[in-house]
Design a protein around this motif. Structure first.
Motif, PDB file in Angstrom:
ATOM      1  N   ALA A 120       0.895  -1.130  -0.016  1.00 40.10           N
ATOM      2  CA  ALA A 120      -0.424   0.433  -0.125  1.00 40.10           C
ATOM      3  C   ALA A 120       0.892   1.229  -0.019  1.00 40.10           C
ATOM      4  N   GLN A 121       2.037   1.257   0.796  1.00 39.99           N
ATOM      5  CA  GLN A 121       3.256   2.609   0.297  1.00 39.99           C
ATOM      6  C   GLN A 121       3.953   2.295  -0.283  1.00 39.99           C
ATOM      7  N   ARG A 122       4.263   1.414  -0.921  1.00 37.30           N
ATOM      8  CA  ARG A 122       5.019   1.583  -2.535  1.00 37.30           C
ATOM      9  C   ARG A 122       4.299   2.003  -3.245  1.00 37.30           C
ATOM     10  N   PHE A 123       2.755   1.608  -3.521  1.00 38.96           N
ATOM     11  CA  PHE A 123       2.301   1.775  -4.518  1.00 38.96           C
ATOM     12  C   PHE A 123       0.997   2.690  -3.982  1.00 38.96           C
ATOM     13  N   PRO A 124       0.533   3.994  -3.813  1.00 40.06           N
ATOM     14  CA  PRO A 124       0.508   4.874  -3.142  1.00 40.06           C
ATOM     15  C   PRO A 124      -0.883   5.935  -3.776  1.00 40.06           C
ATOM     16  N   HIS A 125      -0.355   5.324  -5.018  1.00 39.80           N
ATOM     17  CA  HIS A 125      -1.770   5.777  -6.384  1.00 39.80           C
ATOM     18  C   HIS A 125      -2.910   4.717  -5.964  1.00 39.80           C
ATOM     19  N   ALA A 126      -2.316   3.713  -5.660  1.00 44.79           N
ATOM     20  CA  ALA A 126      -3.809   2.980  -5.358  1.00 44.79           C
ATOM     21  C   ALA A 126      -4.351   2.586  -4.523  1.00 44.79           C
ATOM     22  N   LYS A 127      -4.559   3.668  -3.997  1.00 39.78           N
ATOM     23  CA  LYS A 127      -5.187   4.138  -2.685  1.00 39.78           C
ATOM     24  C   LYS A 127      -5.401   2.932  -1.170  1.00 39.78           C
ATOM     25  N   LEU A 128      -5.168   2.023  -1.154  1.00 36.27           N
ATOM     26  CA  LEU A 128      -4.770   0.778  -0.499  1.00 36.27           C
ATOM     27  C   LEU A 128      -5.065   0.564   0.696  1.00 36.27           C
ATOM     28  N   ALA A 129      -4.528   1.969   1.375  1.00 38.84           N
ATOM     29  CA  ALA A 129      -4.332   2.408   2.843  1.00 38.84           C
ATOM     30  C   ALA A 129      -4.590   3.846   2.992  1.00 38.84           C
ATOM     31  N   PRO A 130      -5.082   4.084   4.725  1.00 39.14           N
ATOM     32  CA  PRO A 130      -4.620   5.734   4.906  1.00 39.14           C
ATOM     33  C   PRO A 130      -3.859   5.763   5.083  1.00 39.14           C
ATOM     34  N   LEU A 131      -2.611   6.397   4.241  1.00 44.44           N
ATOM     35  CA  LEU A 131      -1.202   6.729   4.437  1.00 44.44           C
ATOM     36  C   LEU A 131      -1.219   7.718   4.466  1.00 44.44           C
ATOM     37  N   ASP A 132      -1.698   8.776   5.151  1.00 43.36           N
ATOM     38  CA  ASP A 132      -2.414  10.564   5.349  1.00 43.36           C
ATOM     39  C   ASP A 132      -2.215  10.377   6.471  1.00 43.36           C
ATOM     40  N   ASP A 133      -3.449   9.214   7.578  1.00 47.77           N
ATOM     41  CA  ASP A 133      -4.120   9.383   8.398  1.00 47.77           C
ATOM     42  C   ASP A 133      -3.864   8.012   9.389  1.00 47.77           C
ATOM     43  N   LEU A 134      -2.403   8.553  10.189  1.00 45.72           N
ATOM     44  CA  LEU A 134      -1.918   7.912  11.651  1.00 45.72           C
ATOM     45  C   LEU A 134      -2.842   7.321  12.182  1.00 45.72           C
ATOM     46  N   PHE A 135      -3.761   7.786  12.641  1.00 45.23           N
ATOM     47  CA  PHE A 135      -4.328   7.578  13.284  1.00 45.23           C
ATOM     48  C   PHE A 135      -5.338   5.787  12.509  1.00 45.23           C
ATOM     49  N   ALA A 136      -5.994   6.198  11.396  1.00 44.73           N
ATOM     50  CA  ALA A 136      -6.473   5.247  10.224  1.00 44.73           C
ATOM     51  C   ALA A 136      -5.902   4.156  10.353  1.00 44.73           C
ATOM     52  N   LEU A 137      -4.364   4.605   9.988  1.00 40.61           N
ATOM     53  CA  LEU A 137      -3.642   3.176   9.386  1.00 40.61           C
ATOM     54  C   LEU A 137      -3.135   2.372  10.705  1.00 40.61           C
ATOM     55  N   ALA A 138      -2.577   3.348  12.012  1.00 42.00           N
ATOM     56  CA  ALA A 138      -2.736   1.439  13.094  1.00 42.00           C
ATOM     57  C   ALA A 138      -4.159   1.260  13.392  1.00 42.00           C
ATOM     58  N   ARG A 139      -5.007   1.467  12.828  1.00 41.92           N
ATOM     59  CA  ARG A 139      -7.050   0.802  12.610  1.00 41.92           C
ATOM     60  C   ARG A 139      -6.903  -0.534  12.027  1.00 41.92           C
ATOM     61  N   LEU A 140      -5.926  -0.138  11.037  1.00 42.76           N
ATOM     62  CA  LEU A 140      -6.330  -1.560   9.314  1.00 42.76           C
ATOM     63  C   LEU A 140      -5.781  -1.813  10.212  1.00 42.76           C
ATOM     64  N   GLN A 141      -3.806  -1.569  11.116  1.00 41.14           N
ATOM     65  CA  GLN A 141      -2.725  -2.296  10.903  1.00 41.14           C
ATOM     66  C   GLN A 141      -3.675  -3.313  12.457  1.00 41.14           C
ATOM     67  N   ALA A 142      -3.754  -2.825  13.608  1.00 39.28           N
ATOM     68  CA  ALA A 142      -5.333  -3.490  14.356  1.00 39.28           C
ATOM     69  C   ALA A 142      -5.815  -4.998  13.902  1.00 39.28           C
ATOM     70  N   PHE A 143      -6.721  -4.254  12.603  1.00 35.84           N
ATOM     71  CA  PHE A 143      -7.828  -5.159  12.209  1.00 35.84           C
ATOM     72  C   PHE A 143      -6.315  -6.223  11.528  1.00 35.84           C
ATOM     73  N   ASN A 144      -5.367  -5.986  11.061  1.00 34.11           N
ATOM     74  CA  ASN A 144      -5.048  -6.839  10.027  1.00 34.11           C
ATOM     75  C   ASN A 144      -3.868  -7.783  11.180  1.00 34.11           C
ATOM     76  N   SER A 145      -3.281  -7.428  11.932  1.00 40.02           N
ATOM     77  CA  SER A 145      -2.869  -7.625  13.126  1.00 40.02           C
ATOM     78  C   SER A 145      -4.020  -9.092  13.357  1.00 40.02           C
ATOM     79  N   TYR A 146      -5.229  -8.564  14.177  1.00 38.56           N
ATOM     80  CA  TYR A 146      -6.176  -9.948  14.507  1.00 38.56           C
ATOM     81  C   TYR A 146      -5.985 -10.900  13.913  1.00 38.56           C
ATOM     82  N   LEU A 147      -6.402 -10.742  12.246  1.00 43.45           N
ATOM     83  CA  LEU A 147      -5.940 -11.765  11.406  1.00 43.45           C
ATOM     84  C   LEU A 147      -5.154 -12.523  11.149  1.00 43.45           C
ATOM     85  N   CYS A 148      -4.517 -12.294  11.646  1.00 41.81           N
ATOM     86  CA  CYS A 148      -2.852 -12.364  11.571  1.00 41.81           C
ATOM     87  C   CYS A 148      -2.300 -13.932  12.763  1.00 41.81           C
TER      88      CYS A 148
END
Ligand SMILES: N[C@@H](CCC(=O)N[C@@H](CS)C(=O)NCC(=O)O)C(=O)O
Length: 205
Positions: free
Chosen positions: A73-101
């Protein structure tokens, strides 16, 4: 060009779908898990953990699905696959993925890979019996308090969506019933229609 080390139907499907969503060129490198290729020296040189996925990038090889997903998601920001400019939203995304993992994937692994945790046959059988309920409990929690809708994180599709789809697909293939989780069921059905998802599944079959 990226190389994705994968096995059909494994958790590598999440990264595979993301590569398809991005549209960057990559090579698929199939690892024969049933034949034990993941424990051979050649593959351990790629991923010393002996697991898929691994992603060979221009900077080196990465493993662990949440890391691969956020890297892409960070390497290809044009694809808009993560909220890269919103630290809190990105942390929530990481929390979801961490729970899955770390929780949902591991709960499901007790169904088939009990030998990782015990040698005793009776203990392995007991873990196998308990695993389906543990997985359902994880889905109940995600449905009630983690999944926002219509996509995992809300209005924007992100790398958490292919990851949730991959793990939900295991539940469906294991014979689990999604009807108790209507939001996740609806997500699974919509994900199944996405061209990147159908292409990735077709390439793995
Ligand atoms: N935490 C890792 C887990 C990777 C993992 O367990 N992959 C499984 C396939 S879904 C695997 O390679 N299993 C091979 C084995 O256990 O020998 C991730 O999320 O990438």
């Amino acid at each position: 060009m990226f190389k994705l080390f994968y096995a059909p139907g494994s958790c590598a499907l999440a990264t595979h779908i993301v590569l398809e969503e991005i549209g960057t060129p990559y090579e698929l490198m199939r690892v024969d898990l049933a034949g034990g290729e993941q424990r051979k020296p050649e593959y351990l040189a790629i991923n010393p953990k002996g697991r898929v996925p691994a992603l060979a990038t221009e900077q080196g090889i990465l493993n662990e699905t949440p890391a691969l997903l956020v890297f892409l998601a960070q390497r290809f920001p044009h694809a808009k696959l993560a909220p890269l400019d919103d630290l809190f939203a990105l942390a929530r995304l990481q929390a979801f993925n961490s729970y899955l993992c770390s929780t949902v994937h591991v709960a499901r692994a007790h169904l088939r890979r009990g030998a990782r945790w015990a040698d005793d046959e009776a203990a392995i059988a007991a873990m196998k019996r308990k695993a389906p309920q543990n997985v359902l409990d994880c889905f109940a929690l995600m449905e009630a308090s983690m999944f926002v809708g219509p996509w995992v994180m809300g209005e924007s599709y992100s790398v958490a969506d292919p990851y949730l789809f991959t793990i939900t697909r295991w539940l469906v293939l294991d014979g689990g019933n999604l009807s108790a989780f209507p939001a996740i069921q609806n997500h699974f059905e919509r994900m199944s229609q996405r061209p990147a998802v159908t292409r990735a599944i077709e390439q793995e079959s």
